[in-house]
Structure formats: structure tokens, C-alpha cells
Design a protein around this motif. Structure first.
Motif, PDB file in Angstrom:
ATOM      1  N   ARG A 117       1.300  -1.209  -0.063  1.00  0.00           N
ATOM      2  CA  ARG A 117       0.116  -0.428  -0.035  1.00  0.00           C
ATOM      3  C   ARG A 117       1.014   1.045  -0.054  1.00  0.00           C
ATOM      4  NH1 ARG A 117      -4.287  -1.214   4.814  1.00  0.00           N
ATOM      5  NH2 ARG A 117      -5.386   1.597   4.057  1.00  0.00           N
ATOM      6  N   GLU A 118       0.281   2.187  -0.764  1.00  0.00           N
ATOM      7  CA  GLU A 118       1.765   3.517  -1.334  1.00  0.00           C
ATOM      8  C   GLU A 118       0.625   4.715  -0.273  1.00  0.00           C
ATOM      9  OE1 GLU A 118       3.841   5.653  -4.390  1.00  0.00           O
ATOM     10  OE2 GLU A 118       3.232   3.948  -5.197  1.00  0.00           O
ATOM     11  N   ARG A 119       0.784   5.438  -0.021  1.00  0.00           N
ATOM     12  CA  ARG A 119      -0.152   6.888   0.819  1.00  0.00           C
ATOM     13  C   ARG A 119       0.542   7.738  -0.532  1.00  0.00           C
ATOM     14  NH1 ARG A 119      -0.634   8.662   7.288  1.00  0.00           N
ATOM     15  NH2 ARG A 119      -1.290   6.071   6.912  1.00  0.00           N
ATOM     16  N   ILE A 120      -0.330   8.505  -0.543  1.00  0.00           N
ATOM     17  CA  ILE A 120      -0.283   9.534  -1.267  1.00  0.00           C
ATOM     18  C   ILE A 120      -0.309  10.861  -0.471  1.00  0.00           C
ATOM     19  CG2 ILE A 120      -0.613  11.361  -2.721  1.00  0.00           C
ATOM     20  CD1 ILE A 120      -2.617   9.194  -4.361  1.00  0.00           C
ATOM     21  N   GLY A 121      -1.010  11.058   0.596  1.00  0.00           N
ATOM     22  CA  GLY A 121      -0.772  12.285   1.457  1.00  0.00           C
ATOM     23  C   GLY A 121      -1.721  12.519   2.711  1.00  0.00           C
ATOM     24  N   VAL A 122      -2.245  12.671   3.144  1.00  0.00           N
ATOM     25  CA  VAL A 122      -3.295  13.500   4.295  1.00  0.00           C
ATOM     26  C   VAL A 122      -4.074  14.323   4.348  1.00  0.00           C
ATOM     27  CG1 VAL A 122      -4.034  13.530   6.570  1.00  0.00           C
ATOM     28  CG2 VAL A 122      -2.428  11.460   5.566  1.00  0.00           C
ATOM     29  N   PHE A 123      -4.612  15.036   3.419  1.00  0.00           N
ATOM     30  CA  PHE A 123      -5.699  15.866   3.157  1.00  0.00           C
ATOM     31  C   PHE A 123      -6.731  16.242   3.849  1.00  0.00           C
ATOM     32  CE2 PHE A 123      -3.543  13.944  -0.466  1.00  0.00           C
ATOM     33  CZ  PHE A 123      -2.723  14.592  -0.619  1.00  0.00           C
ATOM     34  N   ALA A 124      -6.905  17.258   4.756  1.00  0.00           N
ATOM     35  CA  ALA A 124      -8.241  18.230   4.836  1.00  0.00           C
ATOM     36  C   ALA A 124      -9.556  18.349   4.100  1.00  0.00           C
ATOM     37  CB  ALA A 124      -7.611  19.663   5.632  1.00  0.00           C
ATOM     38  N   ILE A 125     -10.435  18.146   4.668  1.00  0.00           N
ATOM     39  CA  ILE A 125     -12.335  17.689   4.566  1.00  0.00           C
ATOM     40  C   ILE A 125     -11.910  19.326   4.024  1.00  0.00           C
ATOM     41  CG2 ILE A 125     -14.246  17.528   4.610  1.00  0.00           C
ATOM     42  CD1 ILE A 125     -13.597  14.856   5.875  1.00  0.00           C
ATOM     43  N   SER A 126     -12.282  20.125   3.039  1.00  0.00           N
ATOM     44  CA  SER A 126     -12.155  21.991   2.901  1.00  0.00           C
ATOM     45  C   SER A 126     -13.584  22.152   2.825  1.00  0.00           C
ATOM     46  CB  SER A 126     -12.177  22.325   1.948  1.00  0.00           C
ATOM     47  OG  SER A 126     -12.455  21.752   0.222  1.00  0.00           O
ATOM     48  N   GLY A 127     -14.528  20.856   2.826  1.00  0.00           N
ATOM     49  CA  GLY A 127     -16.649  20.878   2.832  1.00  0.00           C
ATOM     50  C   GLY A 127     -17.071  19.871   2.193  1.00  0.00           C
ATOM     51  N   SER A 128     -18.375  19.178   2.063  1.00  0.00           N
ATOM     52  CA  SER A 128     -19.348  18.032   1.732  1.00  0.00           C
ATOM     53  C   SER A 128     -20.413  18.826   0.796  1.00  0.00           C
ATOM     54  CB  SER A 128     -19.548  17.142   2.849  1.00  0.00           C
ATOM     55  OG  SER A 128     -20.176  17.570   3.952  1.00  0.00           O
ATOM     56  N   SER A 129     -21.485  18.006  -0.106  1.00  0.00           N
ATOM     57  CA  SER A 129     -22.128  18.400  -0.666  1.00  0.00           C
ATOM     58  C   SER A 129     -23.469  16.975  -0.516  1.00  0.00           C
ATOM     59  CB  SER A 129     -22.099  19.148  -1.732  1.00  0.00           C
ATOM     60  OG  SER A 129     -23.077  19.431  -2.508  1.00  0.00           O
ATOM     61  N   THR A 130     -24.376  17.411   0.063  1.00  0.00           N
ATOM     62  CA  THR A 130     -25.819  16.180  -0.262  1.00  0.00           C
ATOM     63  C   THR A 130     -26.796  16.578  -0.978  1.00  0.00           C
ATOM     64  OG1 THR A 130     -26.862  16.787   1.599  1.00  0.00           O
ATOM     65  CG2 THR A 130     -24.900  15.284   2.084  1.00  0.00           C
ATOM     66  N   GLY A 131     -26.808  16.219  -2.744  1.00  0.00           N
ATOM     67  CA  GLY A 131     -27.567  16.735  -3.344  1.00  0.00           C
ATOM     68  C   GLY A 131     -29.338  15.064  -3.456  1.00  0.00           C
ATOM     69  N   ALA A 132     -30.264  15.560  -4.847  1.00  0.00           N
ATOM     70  CA  ALA A 132     -30.624  14.145  -4.880  1.00  0.00           C
ATOM     71  C   ALA A 132     -30.304  12.768  -5.160  1.00  0.00           C
ATOM     72  CB  ALA A 132     -31.887  15.263  -5.083  1.00  0.00           C
ATOM     73  N   TYR A 133     -28.995  13.356  -7.082  1.00  0.00           N
ATOM     74  CA  TYR A 133     -28.713  12.926  -7.325  1.00  0.00           C
ATOM     75  C   TYR A 133     -26.822  12.374  -6.675  1.00  0.00           C
ATOM     76  CZ  TYR A 133     -32.583  13.457  -9.754  1.00  0.00           C
ATOM     77  OH  TYR A 133     -33.977  13.670 -10.271  1.00  0.00           O
ATOM     78  N   VAL A 134     -26.317  12.947  -6.240  1.00  0.00           N
ATOM     79  CA  VAL A 134     -25.300  12.857  -5.805  1.00  0.00           C
ATOM     80  C   VAL A 134     -24.602  13.142  -4.354  1.00  0.00           C
ATOM     81  CG1 VAL A 134     -23.780  13.379  -8.332  1.00  0.00           C
ATOM     82  CG2 VAL A 134     -24.630  15.349  -6.274  1.00  0.00           C
ATOM     83  N   ARG A 135     -23.720  12.600  -4.124  1.00  0.00           N
ATOM     84  CA  ARG A 135     -22.540  13.201  -2.732  1.00  0.00           C
ATOM     85  C   ARG A 135     -21.081  13.072  -2.466  1.00  0.00           C
ATOM     86  NH1 ARG A 135     -26.142  12.240   2.862  1.00  0.00           N
ATOM     87  NH2 ARG A 135     -29.022  11.506   1.935  1.00  0.00           N
ATOM     88  N   TYR A 136     -20.855  14.023  -2.269  1.00  0.00           N
ATOM     89  CA  TYR A 136     -19.307  13.951  -2.264  1.00  0.00           C
ATOM     90  C   TYR A 136     -18.609  15.088  -0.913  1.00  0.00           C
ATOM     91  CZ  TYR A 136     -20.472  18.874  -4.433  1.00  0.00           C
ATOM     92  OH  TYR A 136     -20.871  19.716  -5.314  1.00  0.00           O
ATOM     93  N   ALA A 137     -17.542  15.045  -1.197  1.00  0.00           N
ATOM     94  CA  ALA A 137     -16.635  15.787  -0.102  1.00  0.00           C
ATOM     95  C   ALA A 137     -15.399  17.198  -1.415  1.00  0.00           C
ATOM     96  CB  ALA A 137     -16.388  15.093   0.988  1.00  0.00           C
ATOM     97  N   LEU A 138     -15.238  17.293  -1.063  1.00  0.00           N
ATOM     98  CA  LEU A 138     -13.928  18.191  -1.190  1.00  0.00           C
ATOM     99  C   LEU A 138     -12.938  18.528  -0.227  1.00  0.00           C
ATOM    100  CD1 LEU A 138     -15.712  21.226  -2.348  1.00  0.00           C
ATOM    101  CD2 LEU A 138     -15.048  19.442  -3.796  1.00  0.00           C
ATOM    102  N   ILE A 139     -11.896  17.451  -0.450  1.00  0.00           N
ATOM    103  CA  ILE A 139     -10.455  17.802   0.017  1.00  0.00           C
ATOM    104  C   ILE A 139      -9.677  18.793  -0.224  1.00  0.00           C
ATOM    105  CG2 ILE A 139     -11.189  15.555   0.843  1.00  0.00           C
ATOM    106  CD1 ILE A 139      -8.852  14.316  -1.031  1.00  0.00           C
ATOM    107  N   SER A 140      -8.893  19.269   0.393  1.00  0.00           N
ATOM    108  CA  SER A 140      -7.066  20.460  -0.165  1.00  0.00           C
ATOM    109  C   SER A 140      -6.062  19.960  -0.757  1.00  0.00           C
ATOM    110  CB  SER A 140      -7.409  20.951   1.306  1.00  0.00           C
ATOM    111  OG  SER A 140      -7.033  20.090   2.027  1.00  0.00           O
ATOM    112  N   GLY A 141      -6.427  18.652  -1.883  1.00  0.00           N
ATOM    113  CA  GLY A 141      -4.981  18.703  -2.895  1.00  0.00           C
ATOM    114  C   GLY A 141      -5.771  17.617  -3.916  1.00  0.00           C
ATOM    115  N   GLY A 142      -4.957  18.172  -4.939  1.00  0.00           N
ATOM    116  CA  GLY A 142      -5.205  18.134  -6.552  1.00  0.00           C
ATOM    117  C   GLY A 142      -3.985  17.135  -7.210  1.00  0.00           C
ATOM    118  N   ALA A 143      -3.738  17.106  -7.839  1.00  0.00           N
ATOM    119  CA  ALA A 143      -2.701  16.727  -8.851  1.00  0.00           C
ATOM    120  C   ALA A 143      -1.352  17.708  -8.739  1.00  0.00           C
ATOM    121  CB  ALA A 143      -3.084  17.754 -10.648  1.00  0.00           C
TER     122      ALA A 143
END
Length: 307
Positions: free
Chosen positions: A128-154
Motif C-alpha cells: 500500500r502506497e500512501r499519497i498523503g493526508v488532506f483536510a476536508i474543505s466541504g461536503s455536499s448532499t443532493g438528490a443525485y450526488v453525494r461528494y466531499a472536497l479535499i484540499s489536495g489535487g494533481a
């Protein structure tokens, strides 16, 4: 010989008559006061409410003075009962501690034997290779999608299709990756599918999100009577995306066509999550080579000779 009845004195009979008269007078007064209050509550609610408030102010100190000794007596009785029950509680805790110690030794022995067997059989497991630990910047719940945003990218090495989890369990997978932020599809999303197994029985199953707090459990054939309320579900490792053994959910309800489970981790109460590379990297098939150069070299030579 029968004794004659005892004669009552004049004082005692008079006292009894006075007590009876006082009792009747108190009863009549209580009934009269109750009738007056009833009429007052119907005729003038405002005055009745004020009268009730005044009565409450008068009774409150007396009631508090009565409750304080009662509370002290109850507390003293509870302390005495706890003192006499302390020995039994200590014995019960000692017995549980010995049972847990035995189970812990069995678990450690099983882990040791498992490692030794894997060494003898030369079992190769992915690392197992860990990329990193990132903070959750927000989450959203809707009728069709449920997702969260984290403070890390490409720029941090995150790519689409990587597992995201916390100490309490699996969160989801990365889907949309930006340079500084990433959208994570939660396991409760309607498009989420997570291969799991039941810890108690080892039964394989599939967790299906439905944009609700609970997840559906697809047992793919076996009856839903195999699982019980309280059974823990962990990732099975099938598909290669999620590593095996991650806590995912707990069976919460068995009713209808499919049992339902409650996720062990939700982004609402989390601050940081871990992102890893897929447990099993995708298998890359070798590129097909031109057939006339490598697949049939003799045919190529004959063609050149004919020319």
C-alpha cells in the motif's frame, strides 16, 4: 363472664367530635376553593393565570426545601448501594479482562501463524502506497450526488480513482481532480459500489449507495438471513481499488428485499482523510505490434523477394 363495655370519657368523645367537624370543614373548604378556581378559570383566564403564578411563587420555596433533604437521602442510599455492589462489579470486570486477554493472545497467535504461512508459501501481496493526508474543505448532499472536497489535487499526486478513507473507515474514491482540490464520491452516492465481506462469516457482498444515510447490501444470491444486525462489513479487495480489511459499514436493518447498513465513517464529523494509490494497479496489456513485421516475418521476406 363478659366484661362490660368501657365507658368513654367526655373529653375523648368531645375531641373526636371536634376532629370530625374539622375534617368535614376542611373537605367542604377544599371543594369550595376548587369550584371557585374552576369558575374563575372559565370566567377570567387572565386573573386565573396570575393567581397560578402567585401560588407557584409561594409553593416553590417550600417545595425546594422539601426536595433538598429527599435528594440527599436518595444520594446517600445510592452511595451505600454502590459501595456494596463495588465488589461484584470488580469481579465482573476482572473476568472480562481475563477473557479479553485470552482472545488477544489467540489473535496474536493467529497473526503470527498467518505471517509464517505466507512466508512458506511465498505469497506476494501488493504494498500500500500512501499519497498523503488532506483536510476536508466541504461536503455536499443532493438528490443525485453525494461528494466531499479535499484540499489536495494533481500537484500532490492525486489522480481519479484512488481510495479515500479515515481511521474510522472508508469514505469513498476520488473522481474529479483539480490542481489544488479534489472531489471525492462518497460511498453513500447512488453511483457508488463497494465490494465487501461480512467479518463474522466471510460472506461476500456488495454495498450500494442510494443517496440516503443507509446503504443497501447486495448478497448476490445467499439469503439475507445469513447476516445479522450488528455484523461488521469490511472491504474485500475485489476489483483492486480498495485494500482489504477497511471498515465500511455495520448492518443496521434487515427488512425488505435487501438488508441495510450504516457507514462507519462520514465526512461530516471528520477533519482529515488519507488518500492512497489503488491497492492493485490496473493491468496494462502490451501494445499490439504490426503483424507484417513481427507476427509473420517469413511472409514479409517472401513478399520482398517477389518484388
Amino acid at each position: 363472664m363478659a366484661w362490660p363495655p368501657r365507658r368513654s370519657s367526655g373529653r375523648s368523645s368531645r375531641r373526636q367530635r371536634n376532629i370530625a367537624l374539622l375534617g368535614r370543614a376542611a373537605t367542604i373548604a377544599a371543594v369550595a376553593i376548587a369550584a371557585m378556581l374552576l369558575v374563575l378559570s372559565r370566567a377570567s383566564p387572565d386573573r386565573y393565570s396570575a393567581l397560578r403564578s402567585s401560588a407557584a411563587d409561594l409553593v416553590a420555596p417550600l417545595w425546594a426545601a422539601v426536595l433538598v433533604p429527599l435528594a440527599e437521602v436518595q444520594a446517600a442510599a445510592g452511595s451505600v448501594a454502590d459501595y456494596f455492589n463495588a465488589v461484584e462489579k470488580v469481579r465482573l470486570l476482572e473476568g472480562r479482562d481475563r477473557m479479553y486477554e485470552i482472545e488477544r493472545e489467540r489473535h496474536l497467535q493467529a497473526l503470527h501463524e498467518n505471517r509464517e504461512l505466507k512466508k512458506l508459501l511465498k505469497v506476494s501481496e501488493p504494498e500500500r502506497e500512501r499519497i498523503g493526508v488532506f483536510a476536508i474543505s466541504g461536503s455536499s448532499t443532493g438528490a443525485y450526488v453525494r461528494y466531499a472536497l479535499i484540499s489536495g489535487g494533481a500537484r500532490d499526486g492525486i489522480e481519479p480513482g484512488q481510495p479515500v478513507f479515515a481511521a474510522s473507515g472508508l469514505i469513498g474514491r476520488t473522481v474529479d481532480v483539480g490542481n489544488r482540490a479534489t472531489r471525492v464520491m462518497l460511498i453513500t452516492d447512488v453511483s457508488s459500489r463497494v465490494p465487501v465481506r461480512v467479518v463474522r462469516t466471510g460472506l461476500p457482498a456488495l454495498l450500494i449507495g442510494k443517496n440516503l444515510p443507509l446503504l443497501d447490501i447486495d448478497l448476490s444470491g445467499p439469503s439475507n438471513a445469513v447476516v445479522r444486525v450488528g455484523d461488521r462489513l469490511v472491504t474485500s479487495g475485489d476489483g483492486g481499488l480498495f485494500p482489504p480489511g477497511l471498515p465500511v459499514a455495520t448492518v443496521a436493518r434487515i427488512s425488505g428485499d435487501m438488508p441495510e447498513a450504516r457507514p462507519t465513517a462520514t465526512p461530516d464529523g471528520l477533519e482529515y482523510v488519507i488518500v492512497e494509490r489503488p491497492y492493485m494497479p490496473p493491468i496494462l496489456l502490451p501494445e499490439e505490434q504490426p503483424q507484417e513485421r513481427e507476427a509473420h516475418p517469413e511472409a514479409v521476406n517472401q513478399t520482398r523477394a517477389a518484388q
